[in-house]
Design a protein around this motif. Structure first.
Motif, PDB file in Angstrom:
ATOM      1  N   ARG A  62       0.840  -1.204   0.000  1.00 15.47           N
ATOM      2  CA  ARG A  62       0.000   0.000   0.000  1.00 15.47           C
ATOM      3  C   ARG A  62       0.875   1.254   0.000  1.00 15.47           C
ATOM      4  N   PRO A  63       0.939   1.946  -1.124  1.00 19.49           N
ATOM      5  CA  PRO A  63       1.827   3.113  -1.216  1.00 19.49           C
ATOM      6  C   PRO A  63       1.447   4.248  -0.281  1.00 19.49           C
ATOM      7  N   GLU A  64       0.157   4.346   0.085  1.00 19.28           N
ATOM      8  CA  GLU A  64      -0.254   5.451   0.945  1.00 19.28           C
ATOM      9  C   GLU A  64       0.403   5.383   2.321  1.00 19.28           C
ATOM     10  N   LEU A  65       0.757   4.179   2.777  1.00 16.06           N
ATOM     11  CA  LEU A  65       1.416   4.061   4.070  1.00 16.06           C
ATOM     12  C   LEU A  65       2.840   4.613   4.014  1.00 16.06           C
ATOM     13  N   LEU A  66       3.522   4.384   2.899  1.00 11.16           N
ATOM     14  CA  LEU A  66       4.856   4.966   2.742  1.00 11.16           C
ATOM     15  C   LEU A  66       4.772   6.485   2.669  1.00 11.16           C
ATOM     16  N   GLY A  67       3.776   6.994   1.926  1.00 13.85           N
ATOM     17  CA  GLY A  67       3.610   8.440   1.819  1.00 13.85           C
ATOM     18  C   GLY A  67       3.282   9.084   3.151  1.00 13.85           C
ATOM     19  N   ALA A  68       2.431   8.428   3.940  1.00 14.67           N
ATOM     20  CA  ALA A  68       2.066   8.978   5.252  1.00 14.67           C
ATOM     21  C   ALA A  68       3.260   8.972   6.201  1.00 14.67           C
ATOM     22  N   ALA A  69       4.064   7.911   6.151  1.00 12.94           N
ATOM     23  CA  ALA A  69       5.261   7.853   6.990  1.00 12.94           C
ATOM     24  C   ALA A  69       6.247   8.946   6.600  1.00 12.94           C
ATOM     25  N   ALA A  70       6.389   9.192   5.294  1.00 13.09           N
ATOM     26  CA  ALA A  70       7.288  10.252   4.827  1.00 13.09           C
ATOM     27  C   ALA A  70       6.816  11.616   5.322  1.00 13.09           C
ATOM     28  N   ASP A  71       5.512  11.843   5.336  1.00 16.73           N
ATOM     29  CA  ASP A  71       4.990  13.125   5.831  1.00 16.73           C
ATOM     30  C   ASP A  71       5.292  13.313   7.312  1.00 16.73           C
ATOM     31  N   LEU A  72       5.188  12.243   8.081  1.00 17.93           N
ATOM     32  CA  LEU A  72       5.527  12.344   9.504  1.00 17.93           C
ATOM     33  C   LEU A  72       6.990  12.748   9.690  1.00 17.93           C
ATOM     34  N   ILE A  73       7.855  12.217   8.862  1.00 24.06           N
ATOM     35  CA  ILE A  73       9.277  12.570   8.931  1.00 24.06           C
ATOM     36  C   ILE A  73       9.489  14.033   8.538  1.00 24.06           C
ATOM     37  N   ARG A  74       8.796  14.474   7.481  1.00 27.19           N
ATOM     38  CA  ARG A  74       8.977  15.852   6.984  1.00 27.19           C
ATOM     39  C   ARG A  74       8.596  16.890   8.046  1.00 27.19           C
ATOM     40  N   PHE A  75       7.635  16.551   8.887  1.00 26.71           N
ATOM     41  CA  PHE A  75       7.193  17.495   9.912  1.00 26.71           C
ATOM     42  C   PHE A  75       7.860  17.243  11.263  1.00 26.71           C
ATOM     43  N   ASP A  76       8.844  16.370  11.267  1.00 25.51           N
ATOM     44  CA  ASP A  76       9.636  16.141  12.479  1.00 25.51           C
ATOM     45  C   ASP A  76      10.964  16.876  12.299  1.00 25.51           C
ATOM     46  N   PHE A  77      11.076  18.038  12.900  1.00 21.86           N
ATOM     47  CA  PHE A  77      12.237  18.894  12.657  1.00 21.86           C
ATOM     48  C   PHE A  77      13.438  18.507  13.513  1.00 21.86           C
ATOM     49  N   GLU A  78      13.309  17.440  14.289  1.00 24.83           N
ATOM     50  CA  GLU A  78      14.434  16.996  15.108  1.00 24.83           C
ATOM     51  C   GLU A  78      15.048  15.699  14.593  1.00 24.83           C
ATOM     52  N   VAL A  79      14.514  15.161  13.509  1.00 21.13           N
ATOM     53  CA  VAL A  79      15.032  13.905  12.987  1.00 21.13           C
ATOM     54  C   VAL A  79      16.428  14.126  12.405  1.00 21.13           C
ATOM     55  N   ASP A  80      17.275  13.103  12.499  1.00 22.23           N
ATOM     56  CA  ASP A  80      18.615  13.224  11.921  1.00 22.23           C
ATOM     57  C   ASP A  80      18.879  12.052  10.983  1.00 22.23           C
ATOM     58  N   ALA A  81      19.925  12.183  10.204  1.00 20.45           N
ATOM     59  CA  ALA A  81      20.224  11.199   9.166  1.00 20.45           C
ATOM     60  C   ALA A  81      20.558   9.831   9.747  1.00 20.45           C
ATOM     61  N   GLU A  82      21.056   9.785  10.969  1.00 20.41           N
ATOM     62  CA  GLU A  82      21.460   8.514  11.558  1.00 20.41           C
ATOM     63  C   GLU A  82      20.254   7.683  11.984  1.00 20.41           C
ATOM     64  N   THR A  83      19.287   8.340  12.616  1.00 20.57           N
ATOM     65  CA  THR A  83      18.117   7.597  13.118  1.00 20.57           C
ATOM     66  C   THR A  83      16.927   7.646  12.162  1.00 20.57           C
ATOM     67  N   GLY A  84      16.985   8.516  11.146  1.00 22.49           N
ATOM     68  CA  GLY A  84      15.844   8.726  10.255  1.00 22.49           C
ATOM     69  C   GLY A  84      15.336   7.488   9.542  1.00 22.49           C
ATOM     70  N   PRO A  85      16.211   6.699   8.887  1.00 16.55           N
ATOM     71  CA  PRO A  85      15.715   5.524   8.153  1.00 16.55           C
ATOM     72  C   PRO A  85      14.953   4.532   9.037  1.00 16.55           C
ATOM     73  N   GLN A  86      15.476   4.276  10.248  1.00 19.79           N
ATOM     74  CA  GLN A  86      14.786   3.339  11.127  1.00 19.79           C
ATOM     75  C   GLN A  86      13.483   3.926  11.645  1.00 19.79           C
ATOM     76  N   LEU A  87      13.474   5.257  11.854  1.00 17.01           N
ATOM     77  CA  LEU A  87      12.244   5.916  12.288  1.00 17.01           C
ATOM     78  C   LEU A  87      11.182   5.824  11.204  1.00 17.01           C
ATOM     79  N   PHE A  88      11.587   5.970   9.939  1.00 16.54           N
ATOM     80  CA  PHE A  88      10.647   5.827   8.816  1.00 16.54           C
ATOM     81  C   PHE A  88      10.008   4.443   8.829  1.00 16.54           C
ATOM     82  N   ILE A  89      10.835   3.408   8.989  1.00 19.53           N
ATOM     83  CA  ILE A  89      10.324   2.030   9.016  1.00 19.53           C
ATOM     84  C   ILE A  89       9.353   1.846  10.185  1.00 19.53           C
ATOM     85  N   SER A  90       9.688   2.419  11.324  1.00 18.93           N
ATOM     86  CA  SER A  90       8.803   2.316  12.493  1.00 18.93           C
ATOM     87  C   SER A  90       7.467   2.996  12.231  1.00 18.93           C
ATOM     88  N   HIS A  91       7.505   4.136  11.548  1.00 19.54           N
ATOM     89  CA  HIS A  91       6.266   4.849  11.224  1.00 19.54           C
ATOM     90  C   HIS A  91       5.373   3.998  10.309  1.00 19.54           C
TER      91      HIS A  91
END
Length: 386
Positions: free
Chosen positions: A247-276
């Motif tokens: 379901r592509p909408e789940l990937l898109g929604a997870a990406a939006d959560l990351i875009r509005f998280d202004f404290e995310v960093d490159a080290e933890t970001g990929p795993q946070l995306f998967i968790s979302h």
């Protein structure tokens, strides 16, 4: 920067499918219609609008598109008729032909417009006559695409529209005209099959195929285009996409959560995306489970027995009533109180429809609304075995 969202296209699949629809080989049943089944929210409708439709147009077809899911409260027969009317209205020559067919001459046409309400089921101009006029005027094959076509059999007008299209198909596929192809898509294979599995259905014998879900190529594209503060590795995202039901909408929604998280960093970001992605998928299932767990005992029993028996579910047979009773006892209802009579089952079915758990065809056939409801019941150990 463009404000238009980027879309993933599948041109090779679109061209191949367009060829299969338009070029009917000897012995093929494709001229009877083509049925494409795929789970909801897996990109099917986007493909139909953005890829298949342009591919059909490029090969010289006239494409008429009717989406029966865009407005679930709309009468499906009217949606089909209105889509055909819209295609006719864009061609002045066709309108002139139809006006003449109901006795309007050129002088009358100059003074008044042709009333589109005269085209349709039980009207002055039948759907068959209207589509013949479009075929003869354009000299092209007409392809009618009905998205979520199973909704057509939830009303008598929808069923009538399908049989009107069968009459039009038989006429237009004769040597006198240029052809009519009907492409029906649906999110539930069992429900879609009801349109073509029995001899009393309009599209009996039409081929049913599973529409390909988005594959690894989509994940490669997504990871390249997602535009996050860090890179996503397709090797990591692909199994998560499969886990999320393609379901592509789940990937898109997870990406939006990351875009509005202004404290995310490159080290933890990929795993946070998967968790979302996992959290969003679980959240969708939890909402559905909350509805399921709120059912009354008889409603729950009916749903579970239906899921176990599909597609042979017969709601009011004596054997099915006994299965409800057994399901009630397994749920902890004392044997003396475990009763399932026809009025009680009827009320349970109405309640399950209202909760969007069960779907009903106009002629009394019932089915579970979506496959993921059955999957959840199995995962929770709630489904009753035959």
């Amino acid at each position: 920067m463009t404000n238009t969202p980027s879309l993933f296209h599948r041109p090779a699949l679109a061209i191949r499918l367009a060829n299969q629809v338009l070029v009917v080989s000897a012995g093929s049943a494709a001229s009877s219609g083509v049925f494409l089944a795929a789970p909801r929210r897996t990109g099917k409708s986007t493909f139909i609008r953005e890829d298949l439709r342009p591919a059909l147009l490029a090969q010289g077809a006239v494409v008429v598109y009717a989406d029966l899911w865009a407005n679930p409260t709309a009468e499906p027969g009217s949606v089909i008729v209105n889509a055909i009317r819209a295609a006719l209205a864009s061609n002045e020559g066709v309108m002139l032909r139809l006006a003449k067919s109901v006795g309007m001459d050129k002088l009358q046409l100059g003074a008044m417009s042709f009333d589109m309400d005269r085209i349709g089921l039980g009207s002055d101009v039948s759907l068959s006559e209207a589509l013949v006029a479009l075929s003869d005027e354009t000299g092209k094959v007409i392809v009618l695409v009905i998205d979520e076509a199973q909704h057509a059999i939830t009303s008598e007008a929808g069923i009538a529209a399908l049989f009107a299209l069968k009459a039009a198909r038989d006429e237009l596929n004769s040597s006198s005209h240029h052809g009519l192809r009907v492409v029906c898509t649906g999110s539930n294979r069992d429900k879609l099959a009801m349109l073509r599995n029995s001899k009393d259905q309009a599209f009996f014998g039409a081929p049913m195929v599973n529409f390909p879900v988005l594959g690894r190529e989509y994940i490669d594209w997504f990871c390249e285009k997602v535009n996050l503060p860090f890179a996503l590795d397709p090797e990591q995202i692909w199994p998560i996409f499969i886990e999320a039901g393609h379901r592509p909408e789940l990937l898109g929604a997870a990406a939006d959560l990351i875009r509005f998280d202004f404290e995310v960093d490159a080290e933890t970001g990929p795993q946070l995306f998967i968790s979302h992605v996992r959290h969003l998928a679980a959240e969708m299932n939890q909402v559905l489970l909350s509805v399921i767990h709120s059912l009354t005992p008889i409603q729950s029993a009916v749903l579970r027995v239906m899921a176990a028996c599909e597609p042979e579910y017969a709601p009011f047979e004596a054997a099915t009533l006994e299965k409800y009773r057994q399901a009630l006892m397994r749920a902890g209802i004392p044997e003396a109180e475990a009763k399932a009579d026809i009025p009680g089952v009827q009320q349970a079915l109405i309640a399950l429809q209202d909760k969007k758990l069960v779907w009903r065809a106009a002629r009394g056939v019932y089915a579970v609304e979506e496959k993921n409801i059955v999957d959840l019941l199995k995962a929770e150990g709630l489904i009753e075995q035959n």
